[in-house]
Design an enzyme around this catalytic site. Structure first.
Site, PDB file in Angstrom:
ATOM      1  N   ARG A 107       0.840  -1.197   0.000  1.00 25.13           N
ATOM      2  CA  ARG A 107       0.000   0.000   0.000  1.00 25.13           C
ATOM      3  C   ARG A 107       0.882   1.257   0.000  1.00 25.13           C
ATOM      4  O   ARG A 107       1.965   1.260   0.595  1.00 25.13           O
ATOM      5  CB  ARG A 107      -0.851  -0.035   1.272  1.00 25.13           C
ATOM      6  CG  ARG A 107      -1.830   1.109   1.461  1.00 25.13           C
ATOM      7  CD  ARG A 107      -2.980   1.019   0.542  1.00 25.13           C
ATOM      8  NE  ARG A 107      -4.132   1.802   0.983  1.00 25.13           N
ATOM      9  CZ  ARG A 107      -5.137   2.136   0.183  1.00 25.13           C
ATOM     10  NH1 ARG A 107      -5.145   1.771  -1.103  1.00 25.13           N
ATOM     11  NH2 ARG A 107      -6.167   2.805   0.650  1.00 25.13           N
ATOM     12  N   THR A 383      -9.940   0.529  -9.434  1.00 21.66           N
ATOM     13  CA  THR A 383      -9.010  -0.437  -8.852  1.00 21.66           C
ATOM     14  C   THR A 383      -9.056  -1.660  -9.758  1.00 21.66           C
ATOM     15  O   THR A 383      -9.935  -1.750 -10.598  1.00 21.66           O
ATOM     16  CB  THR A 383      -9.486  -0.743  -7.416  1.00 21.66           C
ATOM     17  OG1 THR A 383      -9.422   0.463  -6.667  1.00 21.66           O
ATOM     18  CG2 THR A 383      -8.705  -1.829  -6.742  1.00 21.66           C
ATOM     19  N   ASN A 403      -6.388   4.428  -6.981  1.00 23.37           N
ATOM     20  CA  ASN A 403      -7.563   4.994  -6.320  1.00 23.37           C
ATOM     21  C   ASN A 403      -8.582   5.422  -7.372  1.00 23.37           C
ATOM     22  O   ASN A 403      -9.350   4.596  -7.831  1.00 23.37           O
ATOM     23  CB  ASN A 403      -7.203   6.128  -5.358  1.00 23.37           C
ATOM     24  CG  ASN A 403      -8.319   6.349  -4.348  1.00 23.37           C
ATOM     25  OD1 ASN A 403      -9.246   5.556  -4.271  1.00 23.37           O
ATOM     26  ND2 ASN A 403      -8.252   7.405  -3.570  1.00 23.37           N
ATOM     27  N   GLY A 475     -13.832  -1.339  -6.906  1.00 22.19           N
ATOM     28  CA  GLY A 475     -15.117  -0.748  -6.543  1.00 22.19           C
ATOM     29  C   GLY A 475     -15.102   0.068  -5.264  1.00 22.19           C
ATOM     30  O   GLY A 475     -16.162   0.284  -4.668  1.00 22.19           O
TER      31      GLY A 475
HETATM   32  N1  GLY Z   1      -8.501   3.155  -3.136  1.00 20.82           N
HETATM   33  C1  GLY Z   1      -9.547   2.286  -2.830  1.00 20.82           C
HETATM   34  C2  GLY Z   1      -9.242   1.390  -1.692  1.00 20.82           C
HETATM   35  O1  GLY Z   1      -8.086   1.115  -1.438  1.00 20.82           O
HETATM   36  O2  GLY Z   1     -10.133   0.965  -1.025  1.00 20.82           O
END
Ligand code: GLY
Length: 572
Positions: A107, A383, A403, A475
């Site tokens: 992340r 995503t 994102n 989503g």
């Molecule tokens: N950017 C969407 C998520 O990581 O939930």
């Protein structure tokens, strides 16, 4: 219509993409998209036929599921630039053939110069869209470190060139875009020009049309640097310099040190037992695993299968579980390296059964309406998920993102890749909704080097100790409810994978206090019944875009790409 196309393992199938000769220019073109395939050896389901094909070619050359997943992720960074990426981040769940799990967190992180109030004016009001558009919205990317770390630990093909070269070829020679891709590029033309006032491959004078060839030479050069130098080809040297200059000249705060210091984290997965199945998914900083486990445990005692598929009773039950789980998400979930996430309490069975004590089969529980707001216009499919299974039944479930579509819309000048706008996944102000309408609090507040909370839910399900299902979806906030509903459709409503994925979906996330349904999805009589219980409705164009592989009773693989978009299954 029966869409299932069987591919016996003994038949060497036709290569699905090919070079096209045109004015001395060769480029790549996907010649078909398969939505439902049964095969015996290996399989890749991804958002793009060229990326799925790259993965299967790697499997056929003796690579394992991780080799294939990593190669297809690099390919998606080229052929699916709206979400495939090297400028974003993601999560990868790996199940070895022996049944051991590894969970890779790549992340994005907040830059070192970030602070809790960076999107607020001195009077505490939120600066419009500053966490969504432009360079200040960018988190420190994790994808390149993630993909290389996964490959180093688990890959079988020891020549990294073989993994990354297909993506370099796609970028350099170009590929023919689909109608959907043309529409998407046209839709964002103004943003591309606004945030990137220099010539770039995504903007041309005429509108994009199906069959146009997208060539990304600067991206090819960036991928070459990664091929030669590994992670240093991205986090140091020329690529890092391009990234930092691009971001800082547009008001962003990422610096060289942020890039040099970026590191993935191997984490322990979240798992739960649902009926006789073992469900394994992603821990914080994704909310996906905890939320999915809570959802399943909350509904299990009520036996949804006996309530009837998409009956008012089963939808009401699942919605009430969703409402309660998203309330927990808002309050308790964030990066566990920075906030003490009470994971064991949230998954404790007495805590969970207490949560449903006020569940009333006849009436909707009102979400505490301390505040009420509508979702801002949202982008749904920003995503992307990929599911892979190899011949030894090693499996990879990987979800990655920028994102929003094309992330912050900022393209690295000289580097050729889009940067994420993941900072919007933090709670930029307590209770203030992000682009998905999700609220948060201290648990997900901005801190330098902290990871923002995600909803990505790469998941693997086992039955009797054996691999049963690999799945995930894009989503935003609806990822969790999408994965939840596909699992319930299979386990409780005994559906085939085709049916489980095809069925319309619904979504409740505590606030706003509405059931969001896919357009034209719900019969009026069911809707009337739910309204009588006190539910309000909102509509989404579509919810989720599932890529899933199920192991059938005879051991063969059934892969399904969601009918809702260009998702493709390749196999051998
Ligand atoms: N950017 C969407 C998520 O990581 O939930």
């Amino acid at each position: 219509m029966k869409r299932l196309r069987h591919r016996p393992g003994s038949i060497f199938f036709l290569v699905c993409s090919f070079f096209v000769l045109s004015c001395n220019q060769t480029y790549y073109k996907a010649d078909h998209i398969d939505k439902s395939v049964v095969a015996h050896r290996g399989m890749v389901v991804s958002a793009h036929a060229l990326a799925s094909e790259v993965g299967v070619k790697i499997l056929k050359k003796g690579g394992n599921a991780v080799d294939a997943a990593v190669a297809s992720q690099f390919a998606l960074a080229v052929v699916y630039p709206r979400a495939g990426n090297i400028g974003g981040g993601g999560f990868m769940l790996i199940r070895t053939e022996e049944g051991n799990y590894s969970c890779l967190d790549y992340r994005e992180k907040a830059p070192g110069m970030a602070n809790k109030d960076m999107y607020l004016r001195p009077d505490g009001s939120v600066i419009d869209s500053a966490s969504i558009f432009g360079a200040l919205a960018v988190g420190v990317p994790g994808t390149v470190d993630g993909l290389i770390s996964a490959w180093e630990k688990f890959g079988q093909i020891r020549d990294f060139g073989k993994i990354i070269e297909p993506s370099i070829e796609f970028a350099r020679k170009g590929f023919a875009i689909s109608q959907e891709e043309a529409d998407r590029l046209n839709q964002y033309k103004n943003d591309f020009q606004k945030f990137n006032p220099f010539p770039n491959p995504f903007v041309k004078s005429k509108a994009w049309v199906k069959g146009d060839v997208l060539i990304q030479e600067e991206l090819a050069q960036t991928l070459e640097r990664i091929k030669i130098k590994g992670r240093d080809g991205f986090y140091k040297g020329e690529t890092a310099k391009h990234l930092v200059i691009t971001v800082q000249k547009s008001g962003g705060i990422i610096c060289e040190k942020d890039l040099e210091e970026y590191q993935v984290v191997w984490r322990s997965p979240i798992e739960t037992k649902y009926r006789s199945y073992r469900v394994v998914s992603m821990p914080p900083p994704s909310s996906g695993g905890i939320a999915l486990a809570q959802l399943l445990e909350l509904i299990e005692p009520f036996n949804p299968g006996a309530l009837g598929f998409h009956s008012p009773e089963s939808i009401h039950l699942m919605v009430e579980a969703e409402r309660r789980v998203y309330a927990d998400r808002a309050k308790f979930l964030g990066d566990s390296d920075f906030f003490d996430v009470p994971a064991s309490t949230l998954l404790d069975s007495s805590y969970l059964s207490a949560k449903m004590k006020d569940f009333d089969p006849g009436f909707a529980t009102k979400s505490s309406s301390i505040q009420s707001y509508d979702l801002p216009d949202r982008e749904h499919f920003e995503t992307t998920h990929t599911s892979v299974v190899d011949k030894n039944r090693m499996a990879v479930s990987v979800t990655t993102t920028l994102n929003s579509n094309y992330g912050s819309k900022v393209l690295v000048e000289g580097g050729g890749f889009f940067l994420n706008n993941e900072m919007d996944d933090f709670s930029i102000k307590p209770g203030f909704p992000n682009q998905f309408g999700l609220i948060g609090n201290e648990a997900n507040a901005i801190v330098p080097a902290k990871r923002m909370l995600s909803s990505m839910t790469p998941t693997i399900v086992e039955k009797d100790g054996k691999l049963f299902l690999v799945l995930g979806s894009p989503g935003g906030s609806t990822i969790i409810t999408t994965v939840f509903q596909v699992i319930v459709n299979i386990i409780d409503f005994e559906m085939t994978l085709d049916d489980a994925v095809d069925q319309f979906r619904f979504h409740h996330q505590y606030l706003p206090d509405k059931i969001f349904i896919e357009k034209d999805g719900l019969e009026q009589v069911v809707k009337d019944n739910l309204q009588a219980k006190g539910h309000d409705f909102g509509t989404y164009e579509r919810i989720g875009l599932v890529k899933a592989i199920r192991v059938l009773a005879d051991g063969s693989l059934h892969g399904v790409g969601d009918r809702r978009s260009d998702v493709d299954v390749e196999a051998y």
